[in-house]
Motif scaffolding. Structure first.
Motif, mmCIF file in Angstrom:
data_model
loop_
_atom_site.group_PDB
_atom_site.id
_atom_site.type_symbol
_atom_site.label_atom_id
_atom_site.label_comp_id
_atom_site.label_asym_id
_atom_site.label_seq_id
_atom_site.Cartn_x
_atom_site.Cartn_y
_atom_site.Cartn_z
ATOM 1 N N LEU A 1 0.831 -1.201 0.000
ATOM 2 C CA LEU A 1 0.000 0.000 0.000
ATOM 3 C C LEU A 1 0.868 1.255 0.000
ATOM 4 C CD1 LEU A 1 -2.899 1.247 0.383
ATOM 5 C CD2 LEU A 1 -2.426 1.163 2.831
ATOM 6 N N VAL B 1 -10.773 7.740 -2.180
ATOM 7 C CA VAL B 1 -10.191 6.847 -1.174
ATOM 8 C C VAL B 1 -10.684 7.267 0.211
ATOM 9 C CG1 VAL B 1 -8.033 6.018 -0.151
ATOM 10 C CG2 VAL B 1 -8.161 6.468 -2.610
ATOM 11 N N LYS C 1 -8.218 5.003 5.088
ATOM 12 C CA LYS C 1 -7.236 4.321 4.238
ATOM 13 C C LYS C 1 -6.081 5.267 3.916
ATOM 14 C CE LYS C 1 -6.932 0.360 1.889
ATOM 15 N NZ LYS C 1 -7.191 -0.963 2.339
ATOM 16 N N LYS D 1 -2.235 4.571 4.881
ATOM 17 C CA LYS D 1 -1.180 4.612 3.864
ATOM 18 C C LYS D 1 -0.105 5.631 4.239
ATOM 19 C CE LYS D 1 -0.254 5.316 -1.014
ATOM 20 N NZ LYS D 1 -0.796 5.409 -2.346
ATOM 21 N N GLN E 1 -14.392 -2.595 10.493
ATOM 22 C CA GLN E 1 -14.176 -3.274 9.214
ATOM 23 C C GLN E 1 -14.124 -4.791 9.381
ATOM 24 O OE1 GLN E 1 -14.332 -1.175 6.535
ATOM 25 N NE2 GLN E 1 -14.625 0.224 8.258
ATOM 26 N N VAL F 1 -9.167 -5.303 6.648
ATOM 27 C CA VAL F 1 -8.584 -4.040 6.161
ATOM 28 C C VAL F 1 -7.504 -4.334 5.122
ATOM 29 C CG1 VAL F 1 -7.172 -2.053 6.826
ATOM 30 C CG2 VAL F 1 -9.128 -2.730 8.247
ATOM 31 N N ARG G 1 -8.588 -5.379 1.436
ATOM 32 C CA ARG G 1 -9.315 -4.423 0.566
ATOM 33 C C ARG G 1 -8.378 -3.565 -0.207
ATOM 34 N NH1 ARG G 1 -13.984 -2.791 4.828
ATOM 35 N NH2 ARG G 1 -14.765 -4.876 4.993
#
Length: 157
Positions: free
Chosen positions: A55, A101, A105, A109, A148, A154, A157
């Motif tokens: 990621l 996004v 997330k 990241k 989630q 997590v 995805r």
């Protein structure tokens, strides 16, 4: 408030992210022996750390370098705040580019990117930033991770 197991798993994942060894030796050292057979037996912090690395692979030194200077200049007790401000700054710059996004997330990241950048370019700060990253993720994302369905969901995805 997020379940304690999410917070503990977060620390395990961060430990695996910061390991310098091969995946197999990290897997051996990062895994915790389960007490019994449960749904959590499938939790593998090494696999999740690997997915989180993917990621964060595409970071830009020109964007991150100024943020790292803030972390480097912060006193040890201020690293969590400096790390948090740096992640927020990265996320704000991405909102325009990647509005589709989820903000959580983006936070994840940016956190991984900054942490791995520190590991590579500022090894003397690794321990401090690793702790700051754990505190930050548990404060900002643990409830979201629990909603989630846990770190496995997590990471998938």
């Amino acid at each position: 408030m997020a379940p304690k197991n999410i917070e503990h798993q977060t620390i395990q994942i961060i430990n695996c992210l910061f390991e310098k060894y091969s995946s197999e030796s990290v897997r051996y050292r990062c895994m915790v022996e389960p007490d019994g057979v449960t749904d959590e037996d499938s939790f593998d912090p090494v696999l999740i750390a690997d997915k989180l690395r993917e990621l964060a692979d595409n970071y830009d030194d020109t964007v991150i370098q100024p943020l790292i200077k803030n972390v480097q200049q912060a006193a040890a007790d201020q690293v969590v705040a400096a790390f948090s401000r740096s992640v927020d700054s990265l996320c704000q710059s991405w909102v325009v580019e990647r509005a589709e996004v989820a903000p959580e997330k983006q936070i994840l990241k940016a956190s991984i990117m900054l942490g791995l950048y520190v590991k590579k370019h500022c090894p003397d700060l690794t321990g401090i930033v690793q702790g700051a990253m754990g505190d930050f993720l548990n404060t900002r994302l643990a409830s979201w991770v629990a909603q989630q369905g846990g770190w496995d969901e997590v990471a998938s995805r």
